[in-house]
Structure formats: C-alpha cells, structure tokens
Design an enzyme around this catalytic site. Sequence first.
Site, PDB file in Angstrom:
ATOM      1  N   GLN A  34     -28.683  62.815  70.862  1.00  0.00           N
ATOM      2  CA  GLN A  34     -29.433  62.388  70.099  1.00  0.00           C
ATOM      3  C   GLN A  34     -30.762  62.782  71.352  1.00  0.00           C
ATOM      4  O   GLN A  34     -30.617  62.245  71.979  1.00  0.00           O
ATOM      5  CB  GLN A  34     -29.563  61.653  69.233  1.00  0.00           C
ATOM      6  CG  GLN A  34     -29.626  59.901  69.410  1.00  0.00           C
ATOM      7  CD  GLN A  34     -28.971  59.026  68.780  1.00  0.00           C
ATOM      8  OE1 GLN A  34     -29.354  58.705  67.526  1.00  0.00           O
ATOM      9  NE2 GLN A  34     -27.873  58.327  68.572  1.00  0.00           N
ATOM     10  N   GLU A  91     -20.279  51.447  68.414  1.00  0.00           N
ATOM     11  CA  GLU A  91     -22.562  52.708  68.735  1.00  0.00           C
ATOM     12  C   GLU A  91     -21.499  53.741  69.532  1.00  0.00           C
ATOM     13  O   GLU A  91     -20.809  54.057  70.475  1.00  0.00           O
ATOM     14  CB  GLU A  91     -23.732  51.725  69.369  1.00  0.00           C
ATOM     15  CG  GLU A  91     -24.566  52.138  69.925  1.00  0.00           C
ATOM     16  CD  GLU A  91     -24.951  52.849  68.603  1.00  0.00           C
ATOM     17  OE1 GLU A  91     -25.618  52.547  68.313  1.00  0.00           O
ATOM     18  OE2 GLU A  91     -25.344  54.600  69.072  1.00  0.00           O
ATOM     19  N   ASP A 108     -17.390  56.814  68.809  1.00  0.00           N
ATOM     20  CA  ASP A 108     -17.922  56.707  67.238  1.00  0.00           C
ATOM     21  C   ASP A 108     -16.857  55.974  66.078  1.00  0.00           C
ATOM     22  O   ASP A 108     -15.912  56.089  65.132  1.00  0.00           O
ATOM     23  CB  ASP A 108     -16.987  58.496  67.073  1.00  0.00           C
ATOM     24  CG  ASP A 108     -17.741  58.936  65.138  1.00  0.00           C
ATOM     25  OD1 ASP A 108     -18.050  58.255  64.547  1.00  0.00           O
ATOM     26  OD2 ASP A 108     -17.720  59.576  65.639  1.00  0.00           O
ATOM     27  N   GLY A 109     -18.092  55.060  65.195  1.00  0.00           N
ATOM     28  CA  GLY A 109     -17.847  54.412  64.197  1.00  0.00           C
ATOM     29  C   GLY A 109     -16.699  55.123  63.327  1.00  0.00           C
ATOM     30  O   GLY A 109     -15.972  54.380  63.432  1.00  0.00           O
ATOM     31  N   ASP A 144     -25.067  49.711  60.154  1.00  0.00           N
ATOM     32  CA  ASP A 144     -26.333  49.925  60.873  1.00  0.00           C
ATOM     33  C   ASP A 144     -27.116  51.782  60.991  1.00  0.00           C
ATOM     34  O   ASP A 144     -27.130  52.041  62.454  1.00  0.00           O
ATOM     35  CB  ASP A 144     -26.845  49.052  61.175  1.00  0.00           C
ATOM     36  CG  ASP A 144     -28.139  48.913  61.956  1.00  0.00           C
ATOM     37  OD1 ASP A 144     -29.251  50.211  61.516  1.00  0.00           O
ATOM     38  OD2 ASP A 144     -28.822  47.846  63.002  1.00  0.00           O
ATOM     39  N   SER A 145     -26.703  51.972  60.637  1.00  0.00           N
ATOM     40  CA  SER A 145     -26.585  53.702  60.861  1.00  0.00           C
ATOM     41  C   SER A 145     -28.165  54.504  60.536  1.00  0.00           C
ATOM     42  O   SER A 145     -29.093  53.889  60.142  1.00  0.00           O
ATOM     43  CB  SER A 145     -25.457  54.666  59.774  1.00  0.00           C
ATOM     44  OG  SER A 145     -26.471  54.544  58.346  1.00  0.00           O
TER      45      SER A 145
END
Lengths: 285, 285
Positions: free
Chosen positions: B31, B107, B138-139, B156-157
């Site tokens: 991102q 995270e 990757d959660g 907490d996305s």
Amino acid sequence: MQLTFTEMHAPTVGLAIQVDRQLYTEQSDFQRIDVFECEEFGRFLTLDGYMMLTERDEFIYHEMMVHVPLAVLGETVRKVLVIGGGDGGCVRELCRYPHIEHIDLVEIDERVVAVCREYLPTVACNLDDPRVHILYQDGLKYIRRIEDEYDLIIIDSTDPFGPGEGLFTMEFYGNCYKALRAHGVLVNQHESPFYKGDALACQRAHRNIVHSFELSRLFQAHIPTYPSGHWLFGFSSRGVHPVRDLKADDWNARGIETRYYNTNLHKGAFYLPNYVQRLLEKVEE
Amino acid sequence: MQLTFTEMHAPTVGLAIQVDRQLYTEQSDFQRIDVFECEEFGRFLTLDGYMMLTERDEFIYHEMMVHVPLAVLGETVRKVLVIGGGDGGCVRELCRYPHIEHIDLVEIDERVVAVCREYLPTVACNLDDPRVHILYQDGLKYIRRIEDEYDLIIIDSTDPFGPGEGLFTMEFYGNCYKALRAHGVLVNQHESPFYKGDALACQRAHRNIVHSFELSRLFQAHIPTYPSGHWLFGFSSRGVHPVRDLKADDWNARGIETRYYNTNLHKGAFYLPNYVQRLLEKVEE
C-alpha cells in the site's frame, strides 16, 4: 463544474460538500440565510455560512433535543417554550405528544421560518399545528418577563456568536430558570467538546448554566454534519435527574417511532468520555 | 501556499485538512504509506490515502478497542493476538495490563511498523515491550493454523478493500472463533453506520460475524477524524456479554488513566441508535 460548500470546523479543517445548486440566499435583518441542495444530505440550511441542519441527519439533533426531556417529564409537560428553532424541527417532534397543550416558538428572525416553510417542508411541517404560537421576538428579551410558566424550555440556538450570542449568557440562563415551573427542565444545544473553539464555548455555557441551576448534566449524540460529529446538549433542572427520573416504560408505551432516540440510548448519552468530563469539571466549582 | 489533504467520506463529501508538510511517503509492497503534519491534529498516518490515525484523537480508537474487552475479561487475558495495528496503538494500551503475558502482533506490512516507529513514537512506544512479538505475515493465513490459543483477538484492520479486505470475510471470522479459547473475545473495527458505503461494509461484516459467533454486539465511539465521526466496533464471543459481564469495580481498581474510556461510558457505548440497530437486524436472521 464543481460547486463546493465548505464549513470550517477549525481554522485549518473543513467539511467540504459538493453542492448541486443553491436554492435560496438572502441577507435578512439578522443574518445570511442559505439553502443548498446536494447529493449526500439532500437539502441543507446554513445561517451566516454555518451548517444548521441537513435533511439527511436532522432527525438526530431534533429527536435528542425533544425526546430526552419528554421521556423524563412525561405528561407533566403541558406548556413548552422553544427559543430559536425557526426551522420547526423541535416543534415537529414536540407535536407528537398529545398531552402538550401549548408551544411558544420564539424566533428572532421571521425570514428563517418563511424560508424553512418553503424549502424544508419535512422539517417545518408542524408549524401550523394549532398548539404552536410563533412569536418573532428576541428570546433574550422575551424570557425576562416570564415567571413560573413553562414545563420545558428548549434553546435551539445558533452558535454563540452573531444573533445567538446572548442565548449563552448567565443572565439568560437565570431568566430561563425563573420562567420554568418547579419541576421544569431546560434543554439546550451545547456545542462540541472537540475542536478548541467549540470546546471553549461549551465550557463557558456550562459555567453559566451551573451558576443558575441546581442540577446540570450534558448528553451527547453523533451528528455527522456538525463539527467533529460529537455534539453535546444540556439538561438542567432544580433536581429532576435525566437518568434516575427517566420513565422508560411510560415512554415506550407511547409507541413514538424514532430513528435515533431510544430509552437505552438515553441513558448511554449521559455517559461522557473522560476528556469531556474534565473539560466541564474545570468550570463546575 | 496552501497544501490540503482531503479524504472523501462519501462520493461528494470530504474532510479537508490543511497540511504543514508531508513528512514521509512510500509505496510499500502492499500500500501507499504517508505521514503528514498539520496544525489541528499533529501528525497523521494515511494508508492508500485513507486516514488511519492522528496524534490528536487516536486515543479514542485505541482505548475503546482495548479497554472494553479488558474490563470484561480482566485477569483471564494472558495471551492476545492483534491483527493489523502495525502503528502500535493497540499494543500500547494492552501493555498497561501487567497480567497480559504475551502479545502477538500480526501485521502484513513491515513498512507500516517501521514508519510508525520513526514518525509516530507516541503511538508505537510499546512495540519493544518484551511481551510483544511482531510477526510480519498475512493475518488471514496466520489465523488458519491456530486453535484454542488466545484469550483476546483484536482486529485492527484498514477498511474492507485493499490489503484489509480478507479480514472482513466469513472464513476469517470463523478462524478467529477457532483460535480463541472458550472464554475468549474478538474485538474488531467495524466501520461506520452513516455513509452508504461504510454502512454496507458494516452490515456485511456483521452478517459474517454473527454467522460465526454465538454472541455479537456492536459498540460506538466519537472519532472526529473518521468518516461521520460515528465509528463502530464489534464485540463477539461464545457467550461472554459485554455489559452484563463487565467488571467495573475491578477495572476501576486498576487505576489505569484514560482520556476517553470509563466504565460508565462502556455501557453507554453499546446502546446504539435505532437506525443502526435496524441496519444490523437486517442481517441477523
């Protein structure tokens, strides 16, 4: 073409709304009145460029101003005074209670009422109810000569500058106290606790109210189109308590349909964040 | 010169913030990461242009994500999983509980952690606590192989598009359920009920969660820099109730100083407006 209305919420932060068109604009004797139409919020009213209400979220403000005190006071409310509120939103909600016999709406600016009747009919819809008496006067002066008359006073004012300034003073709140009957309640729009300027206004108003009333509590609502979205209201009385004296079953038995208010939320609205409590405690001594 | 950051909250509504300067920008593998500095909110972090947190009001979000479940579960919380939350805000609040022994922070984007360590030290301040284990994974994949391990999971996305999308799916919530111990609780950021796009995301997430958990309730907070300022969180469990099982006296005895959270507000946060209840009820069958 892009037409953007921006309300500054702080010196460097603004909510920008793309507008389809400006439906109306006027400089009245008291303030500039504008009505805009936009995709997200439908029509919205501004006074001196400040957002007063949008069709999309006005129900939150008006339901909280009216149903919170009514769910506490119930049928003892016969005579109500609304100061400001020329848009008719508070009157609309008040008219849903058959036991209310008389509503005085004291609005300083006749033009606000006329403009809202024409452009915001879903808000101004009950201004012709036979119980409603509109007085085009300065609320600050009107209240001086009233004594022991109202069961409920609602101060639906603009912000504490311009025409609304006097409606945040100690003199005014003292006169509201005098104008209320012994069991009566004062509800007022109380600004926001978040942005510095609003928080100061909120603090000042609270200092002036606690000086006049035995009991004064604040409650909050989520109003997306107001600065920070975190808006406060005041509930003041000689002892009537907004949560302990809530008659939830009675209110629920009335079957009034609401989109924001309910009697559980009523209680929750009075549980303020610590930072807001501290802001208020500073002026409570 | 005027440098303005605008986040669109709806297709035609945006919050515009005058920025002093852009402190950092990077396109990571996942991102775009930016840090800005501004007068009103101090520094703020955006991911793909969406507001993640500001120094000024991040305490509201992080206190509500952490202290709500902790005031219910108390000392039974020993092992916690935070998914997302690379800024360290949730970890900071978790570290205030001495009985928490182990915190896994999963995270996906190592760069978020690095940037927050450098530019947001008041948020990332406890990431080096010896109880904190950062896993750059990757959660969504991490959680698949975990069973009966955590007392508390905090999601907490980011919003449900881009890298955060999988963290709103039925498969993911089902795996969280499996990863929790029997008394465990899942807390997740749950979007906003107001603007159409957010409300749909909120509804979808709720539908997926109620499919996996016996009990699922939403709670709300006033977060001025998030769209509409009205933000929701989810509290899900196999039966632990967020209000009935609140141990207010125990929590207050800990003496944790907070700026937003308190145990009265805890209860109030679960009393939602009618329009939000209806939004959720539609997907509860």
